[in-house]
Design a protein around this motif. Structure first.
Motif, PDB file in Angstrom:
ATOM      1  N   ASN A  67       0.814  -1.214   0.000  1.00 29.51           N
ATOM      2  CA  ASN A  67       0.000   0.000   0.000  1.00 29.51           C
ATOM      3  C   ASN A  67       0.851   1.270   0.000  1.00 29.51           C
ATOM      4  O   ASN A  67       0.739   2.125   0.877  1.00 29.51           O
ATOM      5  CB  ASN A  67      -0.950   0.002   1.213  1.00 29.51           C
ATOM      6  N   TYR A  68       1.729   1.379  -1.002  1.00 35.43           N
ATOM      7  CA  TYR A  68       2.405   2.646  -1.185  1.00 35.43           C
ATOM      8  C   TYR A  68       2.500   2.970  -2.663  1.00 35.43           C
ATOM      9  O   TYR A  68       2.565   2.091  -3.525  1.00 35.43           O
ATOM     10  CB  TYR A  68       3.781   2.690  -0.512  1.00 35.43           C
ATOM     11  N   LEU A  69       2.476   4.271  -2.959  1.00 37.17           N
ATOM     12  CA  LEU A  69       2.555   4.777  -4.322  1.00 37.17           C
ATOM     13  C   LEU A  69       3.208   6.149  -4.287  1.00 37.17           C
ATOM     14  O   LEU A  69       2.718   7.068  -3.642  1.00 37.17           O
ATOM     15  CB  LEU A  69       1.167   4.882  -4.953  1.00 37.17           C
ATOM     16  N   ASN A 119       5.617  21.554  -0.276  1.00 39.10           N
ATOM     17  CA  ASN A 119       4.326  20.890  -0.510  1.00 39.10           C
ATOM     18  C   ASN A 119       4.411  19.377  -0.365  1.00 39.10           C
ATOM     19  O   ASN A 119       3.856  18.624  -1.164  1.00 39.10           O
ATOM     20  CB  ASN A 119       3.787  21.239  -1.904  1.00 39.10           C
ATOM     21  N   PHE A 120       5.096  18.919   0.677  1.00 35.23           N
ATOM     22  CA  PHE A 120       5.172  17.484   0.931  1.00 35.23           C
ATOM     23  C   PHE A 120       3.915  17.039   1.673  1.00 35.23           C
ATOM     24  O   PHE A 120       3.575  17.585   2.722  1.00 35.23           O
ATOM     25  CB  PHE A 120       6.408  17.145   1.762  1.00 35.23           C
ATOM     26  N   LEU A 124       1.663  10.939   3.940  1.00 34.84           N
ATOM     27  CA  LEU A 124       2.744   9.973   3.732  1.00 34.84           C
ATOM     28  C   LEU A 124       3.595   9.842   4.986  1.00 34.84           C
ATOM     29  O   LEU A 124       4.002   8.741   5.370  1.00 34.84           O
ATOM     30  CB  LEU A 124       3.618  10.395   2.548  1.00 34.84           C
ATOM     31  N   LEU A 125       3.848  10.978   5.645  1.00 30.15           N
ATOM     32  CA  LEU A 125       4.651  10.953   6.864  1.00 30.15           C
ATOM     33  C   LEU A 125       3.951  10.198   7.980  1.00 30.15           C
ATOM     34  O   LEU A 125       4.587   9.507   8.782  1.00 30.15           O
ATOM     35  CB  LEU A 125       4.947  12.392   7.303  1.00 30.15           C
ATOM     36  N   ASN A 126       2.631  10.292   8.031  1.00 32.48           N
ATOM     37  CA  ASN A 126       1.872   9.594   9.074  1.00 32.48           C
ATOM     38  C   ASN A 126       2.013   8.076   8.993  1.00 32.48           C
ATOM     39  O   ASN A 126       1.805   7.369   9.974  1.00 32.48           O
ATOM     40  CB  ASN A 126       0.387   9.972   8.985  1.00 32.48           C
ATOM     41  N   LYS A 127       2.362   7.561   7.803  1.00 30.76           N
ATOM     42  CA  LYS A 127       2.516   6.118   7.647  1.00 30.76           C
ATOM     43  C   LYS A 127       3.764   5.594   8.346  1.00 30.76           C
ATOM     44  O   LYS A 127       3.817   4.444   8.744  1.00 30.76           O
ATOM     45  CB  LYS A 127       2.583   5.753   6.163  1.00 30.76           C
ATOM     46  N   THR A 136      -2.762  16.401   8.878  1.00 32.75           N
ATOM     47  CA  THR A 136      -2.649  16.336   7.428  1.00 32.75           C
ATOM     48  C   THR A 136      -2.382  17.736   6.891  1.00 32.75           C
ATOM     49  O   THR A 136      -2.493  18.730   7.597  1.00 32.75           O
ATOM     50  CB  THR A 136      -3.924  15.770   6.790  1.00 32.75           C
ATOM     51  N   GLY A 137      -2.039  17.810   5.618  1.00 33.30           N
ATOM     52  CA  GLY A 137      -1.739  19.072   4.984  1.00 33.30           C
ATOM     53  C   GLY A 137      -0.461  18.980   4.181  1.00 33.30           C
ATOM     54  O   GLY A 137       0.084  17.887   3.972  1.00 33.30           O
ATOM     55  N   ASN A 138       0.037  20.114   3.712  1.00 35.49           N
ATOM     56  CA  ASN A 138       1.266  20.169   2.932  1.00 35.49           C
ATOM     57  C   ASN A 138       2.362  20.831   3.750  1.00 35.49           C
ATOM     58  O   ASN A 138       2.190  21.938   4.265  1.00 35.49           O
ATOM     59  CB  ASN A 138       1.047  20.941   1.636  1.00 35.49           C
TER      60      ASN A 138
END
Length: 404
Positions: A67-69, A119-120, A124-127, A136-138
């Motif tokens: 589950n990553y992309l 704008n990361f 993704l970081l929460n994973k 969440t956010g950028n």
């Protein structure tokens, strides 16, 4: 027997998949697809030295099972690897309006460099990093790195745009920070949409997974300042109640540890309005003062109006149950002539007195509730639960209920 063996292997396969998901912080190179051009020069005459200059386009890192992309329109990697030190001049990963760029040396005893992030996506970081709240956010950030791989140092600035905390909108979060000797120091400003800002400063222990230097202590140091409409920041962290509007201030210093915090400061409210999930309607004209005295919370004549009645709270309660805090004046909540309309349960007046003991983080509530001039709505036993139709029962005189 064959079915049991098949079931065993199915369970084993699921466990192996879960282990791969938990350990798969870095995606597998075999899942990487894209176009790459460049050169790699390997020199092994004295020691292993590698020089490289690579350009990539339209890279996709995808694995449905884990589950990553990840997508990147362009990747530039130029540098060298020598004596366990990686030199990047630069590493640049770009996709539309997103960018991760680094120039410098990492992995040595004298590392240095500059990191830029634009704008990361924080989801993704929460994973990969366990955060105390769902944010969440950028992310936009710049940082100067120094120190060593065992004891990294950093100083910089970070901001979060179009974000949310626990799925509640956050207009802007801006922070300066530094990291050294296993501690994160920061000064932050949170801005909730159309409301005043919240200032949070301090330091917390945080060990990076690859560093060997750990914090000298688990002590936390926080200073939180909120005024007036900025009190809505409380809504980011709880669904039990919500600040609507009003005047007030919170000025609190937090010491101790995450497991056993100690608070020192004050909270004042003046003509504030709150709503709660437990009751319909709003608690209005909330006024009073709350003192945070290290291991306890002292409520000084906190009162407000609900429907046609009043609610008053006064007394003390320990912050947590890790200390044997002696309380001489337990927190009590008195309410009188409340007009309740609890759909499907009760309609009428309520008065009573509740005592809150235990700890603020794990309270125990007991007391008495008096119901009068109301109706308790009971189900009709002759009707199935699928076609439930409540029948009100009139309370003709006061009934005293004890709740423990």
């Amino acid at each position: 027997m064959l079915l049991q063996i098949q079931h065993f292997y199915e369970i084993q396969a699921l466990l192996e998949q879960q282990q791969r998901q938990e350990s798969g912080i870095v995606p597998q190179l075999s899942d990487l697809k894209g176009i790459i051009n460049g050169e790699i020069i390997l020199d092994t005459t004295k020691s292993t030295n590698v020089n490289f200059k690579l350009n990539g386009e339209n890279w996709v890192w995808k694995n449905q099972e884990l589950n990553y992309l990840y997508n990147a329109d362009s990747i530039i990697a130029e540098g060298s690897f020598q004596n366990a030190s990686l030199r990047l001049l630069p590493l640049r990963i770009q996709s539309k309006n997103r960018l991760i760029a680094f120039s410098g040396n990492i992995g040595s005893q004298d590392q240095h460099g500059k990191l830029e992030i634009e704008n990361f996506p924080l989801d993704l970081l929460n994973k990969y990093i366990k955060l105390p709240v769902n944010i969440t956010g950028n992310l936009n950030a710049t940082a100067a790195l120094s120190g060593s791989i065992n004891n990294p140092h950093a100083i910089g600035r970070a901001s979060i745009m179009n974000g949310a905390i626990n799925q509640k909108p956050l207009n802007l979060a801006d922070s300066s920070f530094s990291y050294t000797n296993g501690r994160l120091y920061f000064g932050s400003e949170l801005k909730i949409i159309n409301l005043e800002s919240v200032n949070i400063n301090g330091s917390v222990p945080y060990s990076l997974p690859f560093a060997t230097v750990t914090p000298e202590s688990n002590k936390i140091e926080l200073h939180i300042q909120v005024e007036n409409e900025g009190l809505a920041v409380l809504n980011l962290f709880t669904d039990e109640f919500a600040f609507q509007k009003g005047e007030g201030e919170i000025d609190i210093k937090v010491d101790g540890t995450w497991r056993s915090p100690q608070l020192n400061g004050i909270a004042r409210l003046n003509d504030a309005i709150f709503s709660t999930r437990m009751l319909p309607g709003q608690l209005t004209q909330v006024t009073g003062e709350i003192n945070f005295d290290f291991d306890r919370i002292i409520v000084k004549n906190l009162q407000g109006n609900y429907s046609l009645g009043k609610v008053k709270a006064q007394g003390e309660i320990p912050i947590d149950s890790n200390h044997n805090t002696q309380i001489d004046n337990p927190l009590t909540v008195n309410f009188d002539k409340l007009l309740l309309n609890l759909k499907g349960l009760y309609q009428g007046n309520a008065s009573g007195r509740l005592e809150v003991i235990g700890a603020f983080l794990n309270p125990n509530i007991s007391g008495n509730v008096n119901l009068s001039e109301g109706r308790v709505i009971l189900p009709d036993n002759n009707i199935s639960s699928q076609s439930f139709s409540p029948k009100p029962k009139q309370i003709k005189r006061n009934r005293k209920l004890k709740s423990e």
